[in-house]
Write an enzyme that holds these catalytic residues in place. Sequence first.
Site, PDB file in Angstrom:
ATOM      1  N   LEU A  61       3.838   9.812  -4.423  1.00  0.00           N
ATOM      2  CA  LEU A  61       3.671   8.444  -4.926  1.00  0.00           C
ATOM      3  C   LEU A  61       3.197   7.476  -3.848  1.00  0.00           C
ATOM      4  O   LEU A  61       2.927   6.316  -4.131  1.00  0.00           O
ATOM      5  CB  LEU A  61       4.970   7.940  -5.563  1.00  0.00           C
ATOM      6  CG  LEU A  61       5.463   8.753  -6.767  1.00  0.00           C
ATOM      7  CD1 LEU A  61       6.710   8.111  -7.368  1.00  0.00           C
ATOM      8  CD2 LEU A  61       4.381   8.910  -7.828  1.00  0.00           C
ATOM      9  N   LYS A  62       3.139   7.934  -2.609  1.00  0.00           N
ATOM     10  CA  LYS A  62       2.566   7.143  -1.506  1.00  0.00           C
ATOM     11  C   LYS A  62       3.129   5.722  -1.480  1.00  0.00           C
ATOM     12  O   LYS A  62       2.387   4.736  -1.542  1.00  0.00           O
ATOM     13  CB  LYS A  62       1.037   7.104  -1.604  1.00  0.00           C
ATOM     14  CG  LYS A  62       0.361   8.469  -1.582  1.00  0.00           C
ATOM     15  CD  LYS A  62      -1.155   8.332  -1.630  1.00  0.00           C
ATOM     16  CE  LYS A  62      -1.857   9.675  -1.665  1.00  0.00           C
ATOM     17  NZ  LYS A  62      -1.692  10.398  -2.946  1.00  0.00           N
ATOM     18  N   ILE A  66       7.391  -3.591   1.454  1.00  0.00           N
ATOM     19  CA  ILE A  66       8.254  -4.082   2.522  1.00  0.00           C
ATOM     20  C   ILE A  66       9.340  -3.033   2.785  1.00  0.00           C
ATOM     21  O   ILE A  66       9.665  -2.227   1.906  1.00  0.00           O
ATOM     22  CB  ILE A  66       8.859  -5.460   2.174  1.00  0.00           C
ATOM     23  CG1 ILE A  66       9.742  -5.367   0.920  1.00  0.00           C
ATOM     24  CG2 ILE A  66       7.763  -6.511   2.000  1.00  0.00           C
ATOM     25  CD1 ILE A  66      10.531  -6.637   0.642  1.00  0.00           C
TER      26      ILE A  66
END
Length: 234
Positions: A61-62, A66
């Site tokens: 899902l890469k 943050i």
Amino acid sequence: MKDQKVIVALDYDNQADALTFVDKIDPSSCRLKVGKEMFTLFGPEFVKELHKRGFSVFLDLKFHDIPNTCSKAVRAAAEMGVWMVNVHASGGERMMSASREILEPYGSDRPLLIGVTVLTSMEQQDLAGIGLDIAPQEQVKRLAALTKNSGLDGVVCSAQEASMLKADLGKEFQLVTPGIRPAGADVGDQKRIMTPVDAITAGSDYLVIGRPITQAENPSQVLNEINLSLASVL
């Protein structure tokens, strides 16, 4: 169980079709990769179906966000029981370190955490288009070193960078290589490709292969042929 080197990329928009394919192959012959489209369509329940069938899953899902948000997503992947999960190395050291630290409570059961360097479809002109005046290989080196310094297990990279990264970052740093095509297979949309034997010889640890297996008439036979070819170099 032996360490399977082949990760089959499942790229289906129909869950029944995906499971029909999965039921044609043996969990001892490969692992499976679930990407953004399938996970968005079918969710965690699909991953559970693959686990029920005995497969290890790379959740591709890469994540890139943050540090707090990214690390919680990585923890959710660990709760799902996946074998491997990835984040974009361009998210920076704080994001990657937070993602690694959140996995500490899982001990030896934690998933491998892998950084994504430069997508295999990207060429120098593509990097220039996003403001990076650098060759893909140099950007890969820079991001891979950052990934290792952040405590991650390895990176996704093209096979062409494998020997360089093994030399720079050590044998224990895991290299996951897409853009793998068995000899004679169609190149598709991957710009930087290599055969399975060549990739392992170059230093890749895991090979991501999609259409040459998923679209084969006999995927089990194709997998067996690939694994047999790899036996000579492992």
